[in-house]
Scaffold this motif. Structure first.
Motif, mmCIF file in Angstrom:
data_model
loop_
_atom_site.group_PDB
_atom_site.id
_atom_site.type_symbol
_atom_site.label_atom_id
_atom_site.label_comp_id
_atom_site.label_asym_id
_atom_site.label_seq_id
_atom_site.Cartn_x
_atom_site.Cartn_y
_atom_site.Cartn_z
ATOM 1 N N PHE A 1 0.834 -1.198 0.000
ATOM 2 C CA PHE A 1 0.000 0.000 0.000
ATOM 3 C C PHE A 1 0.871 1.250 0.000
ATOM 4 N N ASN A 2 0.440 2.268 -0.726
ATOM 5 C CA ASN A 2 1.165 3.537 -0.763
ATOM 6 C C ASN A 2 0.276 4.695 -0.325
ATOM 7 N N SER A 3 -0.412 5.323 -1.268
ATOM 8 C CA SER A 3 -1.271 6.475 -0.970
ATOM 9 C C SER A 3 -2.717 6.004 -0.952
ATOM 10 N N MET A 4 -3.218 5.717 0.237
ATOM 11 C CA MET A 4 -4.442 4.941 0.362
ATOM 12 C C MET A 4 -5.655 5.794 0.721
ATOM 13 N N MET A 5 -6.762 5.446 0.072
ATOM 14 C CA MET A 5 -8.054 6.049 0.361
ATOM 15 C C MET A 5 -9.021 4.936 0.750
ATOM 16 N N PRO A 6 -9.568 4.960 1.986
ATOM 17 C CA PRO A 6 -10.529 3.931 2.399
ATOM 18 C C PRO A 6 -11.948 4.336 2.021
ATOM 19 N N ILE A 7 -12.675 3.413 1.409
ATOM 20 C CA ILE A 7 -14.052 3.659 1.000
ATOM 21 C C ILE A 7 -14.937 2.601 1.641
ATOM 22 N N GLU A 8 -15.889 3.029 2.458
ATOM 23 C CA GLU A 8 -16.869 2.105 3.004
ATOM 24 C C GLU A 8 -17.854 1.691 1.926
ATOM 25 N N ILE A 9 -18.080 0.412 1.797
ATOM 26 C CA ILE A 9 -19.104 -0.057 0.865
ATOM 27 C C ILE A 9 -19.435 -1.509 1.193
ATOM 28 N N GLU A 10 -20.691 -1.872 1.089
ATOM 29 C CA GLU A 10 -21.121 -3.232 1.390
ATOM 30 C C GLU A 10 -20.965 -4.083 0.133
ATOM 31 N N MET A 11 -20.196 -5.183 0.248
ATOM 32 C CA MET A 11 -19.836 -5.954 -0.941
ATOM 33 C C MET A 11 -20.562 -7.287 -1.072
ATOM 34 N N ASN A 12 -20.819 -7.972 0.051
ATOM 35 C CA ASN A 12 -21.234 -9.373 -0.055
ATOM 36 C C ASN A 12 -22.618 -9.657 0.507
ATOM 37 N N GLY A 13 -23.414 -8.643 0.771
ATOM 38 C CA GLY A 13 -24.795 -8.863 1.151
ATOM 39 C C GLY A 13 -25.057 -9.212 2.592
ATOM 40 N N ASP A 14 -24.049 -9.055 3.473
ATOM 41 C CA ASP A 14 -24.262 -9.400 4.886
ATOM 42 C C ASP A 14 -24.564 -8.180 5.745
ATOM 43 N N THR A 15 -24.772 -7.015 5.115
ATOM 44 C CA THR A 15 -25.118 -5.720 5.734
ATOM 45 C C THR A 15 -23.957 -5.062 6.472
ATOM 46 N N LEU A 16 -22.805 -5.722 6.557
ATOM 47 C CA LEU A 16 -21.640 -5.110 7.202
ATOM 48 C C LEU A 16 -20.886 -4.252 6.203
ATOM 49 N N MET A 17 -20.384 -3.108 6.663
ATOM 50 C CA MET A 17 -19.619 -2.242 5.795
ATOM 51 C C MET A 17 -18.211 -2.804 5.584
ATOM 52 N N ASP A 18 -17.911 -3.134 4.321
ATOM 53 C CA ASP A 18 -16.593 -3.628 3.953
ATOM 54 C C ASP A 18 -15.715 -2.456 3.517
ATOM 55 N N LEU A 19 -14.486 -2.745 3.140
ATOM 56 C CA LEU A 19 -13.549 -1.695 2.766
ATOM 57 C C LEU A 19 -13.021 -1.879 1.348
ATOM 58 N N LEU A 20 -13.201 -0.872 0.542
ATOM 59 C CA LEU A 20 -12.487 -0.748 -0.718
ATOM 60 C C LEU A 20 -11.311 0.189 -0.451
ATOM 61 N N MET A 21 -10.100 -0.304 -0.626
ATOM 62 C CA MET A 21 -8.911 0.523 -0.425
ATOM 63 C C MET A 21 -8.356 0.895 -1.798
ATOM 64 N N PHE A 22 -8.334 2.189 -2.065
ATOM 65 C CA PHE A 22 -7.878 2.690 -3.365
ATOM 66 C C PHE A 22 -6.510 3.317 -3.207
ATOM 67 N N ASP A 23 -5.556 2.831 -3.994
ATOM 68 C CA ASP A 23 -4.191 3.351 -3.974
ATOM 69 C C ASP A 23 -4.024 4.320 -5.137
ATOM 70 N N ARG A 24 -3.753 5.582 -4.822
ATOM 71 C CA ARG A 24 -3.621 6.594 -5.867
ATOM 72 C C ARG A 24 -2.429 6.312 -6.770
ATOM 73 N N ILE A 25 -1.410 5.641 -6.252
ATOM 74 C CA ILE A 25 -0.267 5.273 -7.083
ATOM 75 C C ILE A 25 -0.618 4.003 -7.846
ATOM 76 N N GLY A 26 -0.828 4.147 -9.126
ATOM 77 C CA GLY A 26 -1.209 3.002 -9.941
ATOM 78 C C GLY A 26 -2.697 2.774 -10.030
#
Length: 732
Positions: free
Chosen positions: A48-73
């Motif tokens: 990981f380098n320059s990270m942006m955490p994004i809350e988003i529900e991915m798998n239907g269990d109602t829990l907020m998961d994490l999309l981690m976006f790296d600005r480098i690349g």
């Protein structure tokens, strides 16, 4: 029955084809240990380098998961939330990566259509595009790009809301009317523009946008042109009224994060800035309709441990530990600077109306993955001659605020597993104490350079020369490397030498292939003997291969020549993060090779991908290790079954499907000794594309297969690091 037999036959042929073409898959199985007994939860993320955490529900269990976006690349990493009340609740699940669109430079989330699903916004050529989240049960995540820009009325003209690659806007319901508004820095200005959304007021729906630029600078403040502080009580007006009245101090490089610090109904701000290494907190003393910044903390949080992160820190306000209270996450928004202690976690110890942040650690998530600093120059090599391939990884350096004290090192990961089950343990991050030679960009290569039967060490480095360490141990003994030459044989290819020791012309003597910053490959033929080699340039543009992409300023070629059943092939890493695959090499060393693919196996890493190849699990097929600019590694393995190998299959996990073949419904029974476990269930087609994913605590579930066409699919179940799969036949 005839159709069924044909389909199974096709699947069998597909498996054979995959074996022949040596398809590679991400392999999460090998464990990695650091600090003697700390097993990393997800070592093979790539870093990981320059990270942006994004809350988003991915798998239907109602829990907020994490999309981690790296600005480098512009790389996405996806983590599922298991619901436990700690920072260890997140687990790496790369199978969700392909569910998301391709983003550039930054990402924000906001449920703009009020359907309960977070939608996504990203930079699109001086504008802000957005994607609607159309999550559906049985289908999962799916995004539709609605527009490549958000538009607003600037007085009498209607155009896109101007955003840049280096200014992160704030998306928030600023006026409390139920729709999304936008705060962003005006073009080349240090004032904030407030684009108020009148969709609810005029249209009565939150799923529409009707933006107007309010005719004043939001909060009546501006940022200093010298440092990250706010200049309060500024008399400013919008450019749509009179451009001459606006102080147009150029200001690029800010991260705006909105929050209601004191629950008084108006929005306060956190701001990270290119002009300061601390976080600026701005308190709004106005109202939701008329913001007035009345005070600030320019070293936030001054009451605890202030953020001190060079090169544009960005703060993000979200619940990182499942306690129902939003915390603060900080990471560089710049694409240079700190990339090791770069994911700061501040726990909110009170509630969302007082927001007291206590610093917990500087490596949230990143402390559970391999990271060797800036860049990872990887190699497989059996250091102790125990028959198991270890990992040696060089780097450019570990970040230091004083560049004169940031030197390259080699990390040594010893293979402490078995021939069939590799396991790696970090012995040291400064193998051979190479930081003492004060070089940059060390790139290791191993091979016999003095004809004594053991492998020596040749190091490339940033200045384009080679450093030679002789192995004095003897054949079959644990290596003992002794410094022999600082500028080996006077070779200098320019910048960033990346050597491979290999017998290129098959004459029984090792030659040298050396990649370089420009993107070409240099061939140095051994015109001496195996005992006393003499390396002279034979071809400075080996195979006419150049991995420099159009418009790029650097190629960073990393050659890997290998024998595939008696025929040479070559893989070449690039600065772009893709791998070139070359053939037509034997008997054509002075000619042009055939570039079969410039994106081998569709592998795409961050910038400056490096390569190592070897069989680490004793299956007779090669594994591929990659490193990249973020300092992390990814491991790829050949896999003969359709699906994604992310764990070992064991007898304690089994599944039954009934009926199978089926048409519209199928009952899944999971047989496992695990108690109170969550099971991840996937259905993929024969190409490996995931069509269905779900998480369940139940060992029995009914699957709706009515949307699947006739054919063969793979159903896969995983839990607690184990996975098993069965073929599912849909017959109509």
């Amino acid at each position: 029955m005839r159709l069924l037999l044909i389909l199974f036959g096709v699947l069998g042929l597909l498996d054979q084809t995959r074996a022949q073409t040596q398809l590679l898959y991400l392999d999460q199985r090998p464990k990695v240990i650091v600090n003697t007994n700390d097993t990393l939860d997800f070592p093979w993320t790539g870093g990981f380098n320059s990270m942006m955490p994004i809350e988003i529900e991915m798998n239907g269990d109602t829990l907020m998961d994490l999309l981690m976006f790296d600005r480098i690349g512009n790389r996405i990493s996806t983590f599922l939330n298991d619901g436990s009340g700690s920072t260890s609740a997140y687990h790496y699940h790369p199978e969700y990566i392909d569910k998301f669109p391709v983003f550039n430079d930054w990402v924000r989330s906001f449920d703009y259509d009020c359907d309960g699903d977070l939608d996504l916004f990203s930079y699109t050529n001086n504008a802000m595009g957005f994607w609607r989240n159309d999550y559906a049960i049985g289908v999962g995540l799916q995004f539709v790009q609605v527009s490549s820009s958000l538009n607003s009325w600037y007085g009498t003209f209607f155009t896109n809301i101007f955003v840049t690659q280096v200014n992160l806007p704030a998306l928030y319901d600023i006026d409390g009317d139920g729709d999304m508004d936008v705060l962003t820095f005006a073009n080349s200005s240090n004032y904030l523009e407030y684009h108020r959304n009148y969709a609810m007021d005029s249209l009565g729906t939150c799923g529409d946008f009707l933006f107007y630029l309010e005719p004043y600078c939001w909060g009546y403040f501006k940022l200093s042109g010298l440092t990250n502080i706010g200049l309060l009580n500024q008399n400013c007006r919008s450019a749509i009224v009179d451009d001459n009245l606006v102080n147009r101090n150029r200001h690029s490089g800010s991260v705006l994060t909105p929050l209601d610090q004191d629950c008084d109904g108006d929005v306060d701000l956190l701001n990270g800035d290119i002009l300061g290494q601390n976080m600026l907190f701005l308190l709004n003393g106005g109202t939701s309709d008329s913001a007035v910044i009345v005070s600030q903390d320019s070293a936030f949080p001054v009451y605890d441990v202030p953020v001190d992160l060079q090169n544009l820190p960005g703060a993000y306000y979200l619940d990182m530990d499942n306690d129902g209270v939003n915390d603060m996450f900080v990471s560089p928004f710049a694409t240079v600077g700190e990339d090791y202690n770069n994911m700061l976690f501040y726990k909110n110890t009170t509630n969302n109306c007082t927001n007291v942040f206590d610093f917990i650690k500087s490596r949230f998530l990143s402390d559970e993955t391999i990271d060797v600093g800036t860049a990872a120059n990887v190699s497989f090599f059996d250091v102790d001659k125990d028959g198991l391939l270890d990992i040696i990884a060089g780097n450019d350096f570990y970040y230091h605020p004083n560049p004169n004290l940031a030197y390259s090192r080699l990390a040594f990961f010893k293979n402490i597993g078995t021939v069939t089950q590799p396991m790696f343990s970090l012995v040291t991050d400064d193998w051979l104490s190479l930081s003492s030679i004060t070089q940059y960009g060390l790139y290791p290569s191993f091979g016999d350079l003095d004809g004594d039967g053991d492998d020596d060490l040749l190091l490339g480095n940033a200045d384009g020369t080679l450093i030679y360490y002789s192995n004095t141990a003897g054949v079959g003994l644990p290596c003992n490397f002794v410094f022999a030459s600082p500028q080996y044989q006077g070779i200098d290819i320019g910048n960033n030498s990346t050597p491979q020791i290999v017998d290129v012309n098959r004459d029984g003597k090792n030659d040298l292939l050396i990649g370089e910053r420009s993107g070409t490959i240099n061939y140095f033929e051994n015109l001496g003997t195996s005992i006393s080699p003499v390396f002279l340039t034979n071809n400075s543009n080996f195979g006419n291969v150049n991995v420099l992409f159009p418009g790029a300023i650097a190629g960073f070629s990393t050659p890997l020549l290998f024998d595939n059943n008696g025929v040479y092939e070559m893989l070449v890493g690039s600065d772009n993060g893709t791998i070139f695959h070359c053939t037509n090499i034997d008997g054509n060393l002075m000619g042009s090779f055939t570039i079969v693919d410039s994106s081998y196996q569709n592998i795409l890493e961050l910038k400056r991908i490096t390569l190592a190849k070897g069989d680490i699990d004793g299956d007779g097929k090669f594994d591929l290790l990659t490193g990249c600019n973020s300092g992390g590694m990814r491991l790829y393995t050949q896999y003969t079954s359709v699906g994604i190998p992310n764990a070992s299959s064991v007898s304690s996990l089994d599944i039954n499907l009934s009926p199978n073949p089926t048409s519209d419904f199928c009952l899944l029974n999971i047989q496992s000794v695990s108690a109170n476990s969550k099971f991840q269930v996937f259905i993929s087609d024969v190409s490996g594309r995931i069509l269905f994913s779900s998480t369940t605590l139940q060992k029995q579930m009914q699957l709706n297969t009515s949307t699947l066409s006739s054919g063969i699919y793979i159903l896969q179940v995983s839990t607690n690091g184990y996975v098993t799969s069965k073929k599912l036949c849909i017959q109509r």
